[in-house]
Design a protein around this motif. Sequence first.
Motif, PDB file in Angstrom:
ATOM      1  N   GLN A   1       0.862  -1.181   0.000  1.00 27.53           N
ATOM      2  CA  GLN A   1       0.000   0.000   0.000  1.00 27.53           C
ATOM      3  C   GLN A   1       0.905   1.239   0.000  1.00 27.53           C
TER       4      GLN A   1
ATOM      5  N   THR B   1       1.466   6.299  -3.545  1.00 29.77           N
ATOM      6  CA  THR B   1       0.681   6.581  -4.750  1.00 29.77           C
ATOM      7  C   THR B   1      -0.661   5.870  -4.704  1.00 29.77           C
ATOM      8  N   ARG B   2      -0.629   4.597  -4.306  1.00 28.65           N
ATOM      9  CA  ARG B   2      -1.865   3.813  -4.248  1.00 28.65           C
ATOM     10  C   ARG B   2      -2.802   4.382  -3.191  1.00 28.65           C
ATOM     11  N   TRP B   3      -2.241   4.748  -2.040  1.00 28.13           N
ATOM     12  CA  TRP B   3      -3.063   5.327  -0.967  1.00 28.13           C
ATOM     13  C   TRP B   3      -3.713   6.630  -1.424  1.00 28.13           C
TER      14      TRP B   3
ATOM     15  N   ARG C   1      -4.398   7.661  -4.414  1.00 25.81           N
ATOM     16  CA  ARG C   1      -5.377   7.453  -5.476  1.00 25.81           C
ATOM     17  C   ARG C   1      -6.680   6.863  -4.936  1.00 25.81           C
ATOM     18  N   ARG C   2      -6.588   6.018  -3.920  1.00 24.60           N
ATOM     19  CA  ARG C   2      -7.756   5.277  -3.467  1.00 24.60           C
ATOM     20  C   ARG C   2      -8.468   5.911  -2.275  1.00 24.60           C
ATOM     21  N   ARG C   3      -7.849   6.907  -1.642  1.00 31.12           N
ATOM     22  CA  ARG C   3      -8.457   7.443  -0.431  1.00 31.12           C
ATOM     23  C   ARG C   3      -9.711   8.255  -0.774  1.00 31.12           C
ATOM     24  N   LYS C   4     -10.511   8.441   0.238  1.00 34.35           N
ATOM     25  CA  LYS C   4     -11.733   9.207   0.050  1.00 34.35           C
ATOM     26  C   LYS C   4     -11.397  10.682  -0.139  1.00 34.35           C
ATOM     27  N   ASN C   5     -12.273  11.364  -0.875  1.00 34.36           N
ATOM     28  CA  ASN C   5     -12.065  12.799  -1.082  1.00 34.36           C
ATOM     29  C   ASN C   5     -12.116  13.540   0.246  1.00 34.36           C
TER      30      ASN C   5
ATOM     31  N   ARG D   1       2.152  10.106   3.701  1.00 34.07           N
ATOM     32  CA  ARG D   1       0.768  10.282   4.148  1.00 34.07           C
ATOM     33  C   ARG D   1       0.676  11.389   5.192  1.00 34.07           C
TER      34      ARG D   1
END
Length: 991
Positions: A730, A733-735, A737-741, A768
Amino acid sequence: MTITRGERPAHESAENQELARTLQRDLARDLDGEVQFDDYTRQLFARDASMYAITPLGVVFPRNADDVAAAVAAAAAHRVSVVPRGAGTSLAGQTVGPGLVLDLSRYMNNIVELDAGSGTALVEAGVVQDQLNRAASPWGLMFGPDTSTSNRATIGGMIGNNSAGSGSVRHGMTIDHVRELDVVLSDASRVRLDRVDEATRAQRATRPTLEGALYRELPEIVRANYAAIADGFPAHWRRACGYRLDRLAREDTVFDLAKFVVGSEGTLAVATSALVDLVPKPSRTVIAVGHFTSVAGAIDATQDALACDPAAVELMDRTILDLSRRKIEYASLGDLLNGDPEALLFVSFSGDDEAELLGQLKRLTGLWSRNGHGYHTLRAVTPAQQASLLKVRKAGLGLLMAASEGTRRPLAFVEDTAVDPIHLTEYTRRFKEVLDRHEMTAGFYGHCSVGCLHIRPYLDLTDPADVVKMRSVAVEIKDLVAEYGGVNSSEHGDGLARSEFNREIFGDALYDAMRQVKRLFDPDNVLNPGKIVDAPSMTDNLRDAALPPAEPLRTRLSFEVIGAGAGSADGTGAMRAAADRCMNIGLCRKSGSGTMCPSYMATRKEEDSTRGRAAALVKALSEPDPRAALGDERLHEVLDLCLMCKACKSECPLGVDMATLKSEALSHHHDIHGVPLRSRLFGSIRFLNRLGSATAPLSNLPGRIPLVRRLMDRTVGIAPARPLPVFVRQNLTRWFRRRKNTTHPITQGTVTYLADSFTTFTEPDIGRAAVQLLELSGWDVRLESGVCCGRSSLSKGLVDDAKNKARHLADTLSKATEAGSPVVGCEPSCLMTLRDEHLSLLPDDPAVKDIAGRVRQVEELLVEAIDDGRLRPREDSWLAGRTLVYHGHCHQKAEVGTAATVALLNRIPGVSVVELDAGCCGMAGSFGFESEHYDVSMTVGEDRLFPAITAEPAETVVVATGVSCRQQIFHGTARDAWHPVQLLWEAVTSE
C-alpha cells in the motif's frame, strides 16, 4: 608494507625514473609504513595551502620513528631530499619539494601520554591540535597556541612552523610550549633534544656523532656571532622566521636544542614526537564585538582593548563580512550585527571568574564609549551567543579564498607581517597605500593584539605582469615592516614565499651564521632544502603559472553553474577550473565536527579528502587527452570513496562540489569502460522500488535468505550484511489514489508533493503524514508520482539518463502546476536535486529554472501553518516531555541548512530538541549497500553518529530527515528514527 604502483609520466627522464624505482625498492624493504610513487599520489603532495607546487619523487607514510629514520637514510643514500609534512596547510610553501615527502599525519598520530599533574603531553608528530585539546579537556587543560586551523593542524607542523594564533598575546607561540623533541637528524640518527645545563652540554659534546657536533659547534657559532645576533633580529617578539640563535644567545647557563629547532621548517631535523606543555583551559569566555565605520577606526580601538588584559583582539573587515553572508555555514552572523559595519573588532576575555570577566567587558565598553571608538558593541556572553561569531572569525582565510575568480586568488605573500600594536594604525595605512598604488584589492583580518594582520592581495599568477607586481609589493612591504621594527614572518614561516629576503632582513653576518647552522645540522642538504637559507626566488615554482592550458573537453554538466568561474562554451577548462578552486586549505581533513569529509575521517588518507580528489582531477584534466585521463583506474580509486554527501559544497570555503565533479568523471569512465550492471540497477531505483512494492510481500523474501544474499554479493556486489529496504504494497501513490475525497477548506492554494523514489514505496507513512498535514494547513495537495528526479542516476555517473529524467520532471511540473506554486517533498536528496543538479544538467531550460525557484521544504510550509494558527499540535501528545535528537541529511545541510526542520520540531509542544553534530551517517544512498564500501560506510557511522544515539536513553526520540540516514541508524544502533512530519502528525492527532 604497502606499495601503490603506477606509471611514471612519460616526459620524466630515464635517469629520474630509475632513481625512483631504486629508492622505492629500498624503502619497501626497510619500512613498515606505506610507500607510494605513482603519479597521482605525487600530484596530491605537490601542493600545500600556498601558491607553490613542486612534484615530489615519491611519498612515504611512516608508521613510527624507525620508519622515519629508515626513510631519511634511504633518501640520503640516493642524494634525494626529504620534505616532512603534517596536514600540508602551510601558507608559505614549507611542505612542498622535489624529493621524498614524509606524511607524518596518517599513522604517527598517537597521544602517548598525558600527565595532568605536570601539565604535559607526549605526542607523536601527527597528532592534531584539536585531538590533543579534546584529550586534555577533562583535566581542564589545553595546548596554548590556538591556531585557526586547530581542527587539522598537526603538532609536528606547528613545531616546524612555530605557529601561533589569536591567543598569542597571552600564550605566546609554539616555541614557548615545547619541552623535548624526539627527532631524526640528517644522518638518520635518532636523538632527543631537550633543555640541558652546561655540564650536560659539555658531556654530550664529546660524542663522536652528529649529535655531539651540534652540542660542540653550535655554541661556537653563537659566540662568534653574538653581536650580529643581538642586532640582527627584528625587535618585535612574535617571530616565525630564521633560525632562533637569539634563544641560545640569551641563556648562558642552559642549552635548549628543542626550542632551537622549533620553527626550522624541517630543515634541521625531522620531529617524530614532542613533550609539550599544556596550559589551564579557562572555563568561561566573554566577547565584545565592536562595530566600526572603518578599518582604521577598529585598529585605533585596539589600545583600549589591550589595556583591559584581553585573551585576544581580532580584526575582520567588510570583505570578510560580505563573504560570510554568502555561505550557509556562516550566514547567521548577519542576524547578530548592528547596521552594516566596515569592520569588527572581536575582543575576548577568558578565565574562571565570571564576575571578573564581565567587569573587564564593562570596562572595555566604557573606554570605547568615552574615547569615541565604534558605534555599537555587541556583548556575547554565552556559548550560544558566541557560536556564530567564533565560526566566522576562524574562517577568515577560507572566506577570502572563496572570492577567487578562476586563477585570480587572494595570495599569501605579505600576509604574515607584524609590528608593535602601537604602530599598527599607521603601518596599516601605509600598507594600504602600497596596495592602492599597485591597484590591488585585499581583505584585512588578523590579530590586532599582537600587531599581526593577514592581508592577502588578489592576483592572477598566470599573468606575468601580476607576478612582477607581486614581487614588487613583497619588496616594498618587507622594507616597510623593517621601518617599524616588525617582522616579515610572524606565524606562517618563511618557506618559499619569504626565505629569499632573509639575507636583507637579518643582515649578512647573521644570515651567514644561519647558513653555518644549516651546514652543521645538514651537511649534505638532505632536509627540506631551499627554505630559510639558500632559497630560490619567491616567483619560482608558482602553482598556477606552471599549469598547462586546459585541452577541450565537452562536459555533460555545466560547471559554470556550480561556480567554476572559468571555461568556454565547449567546456574547455570549466571542469578543471571547478576542481582547481581548491587551494588546499585542508578543512576537509578535519575530524570531530561538521560533515566534510566523511571518507577522510574514516581512512585519514589524503586521497580520500576533498582536496586530494580535487588535485587528482586537476592532474587528469591537465593531460593532453583529458577524456582518456578521466578513464584512468588510479583516478577512480581516488574518487571511489567519495560518498557524494555534498558537504564540501557548503563546508569547503571555496565550495568545491566534489559530488558533481565525480558524477561527470564517472560518466567519462563509463564512456570508455562501459556501465557496470550494479550502476544500471541503482540508476533504475524508482522502477525497482515500484516493482518491489507491487509484488510485496513476496519481494521482501530474498533479503531474508542467506543464500540469495551471498549470490547478490558475488554477482552484483550488494553487501550481505546490509539489510535491504522493506517494500510496502500500500504505497503512497496507491493510498493517495484510493483514499476518500477530503473536505478540508483550501485557503493557501495548490502545493505539489514530490513522491520520491524511496519513501513512496518503503515508508509511505511519511508521505501520508505530510499530505494530511498540508491539507490541514489549508493546502490543496497535488501528488507528483510518475517521474524520477534522476538523483540515483547522477550518483552512478549516468548523467545522460539523469538529464532526460530532469527534463521530463521539469516539463511535467511546469505544465501541471500553477505558476509560482510551491513544490515540496520529504526526501532531501530528491527535493534538493530539483534546485541544484537540475540547473547543472539543464542550465538553459526555463522549466528547470522555474521549478528550481519554487522548491521549498515541507517543514517551511508547516512552520508557517503553525505560526498562523492553521495547524495546532496538541499540548498533551505522547511527545510532551521527551527529548528529540535530530540528525540532518547531508544534502539538506549543504543546500539549505537545517533551520526549518529544527524550527518545526521546536513547535511540537513540550519537547526538547537537540541537533547532533554527528557528520555524515555513512550510508549515502547506494554507497552503504555496496560490498566494497560497506566497512567504510559503517566506520563513518561509528565515528560520531552511532555513539551519540546509543548514549541516549530509550525514551529519547531519534529524528532523521533522510531515508538513508534512518536505514543506517537502525542498522548501526537498533533504534528507529522518525521523520519530522511523522512526529508532527503524532502531535496533531494523538489522544
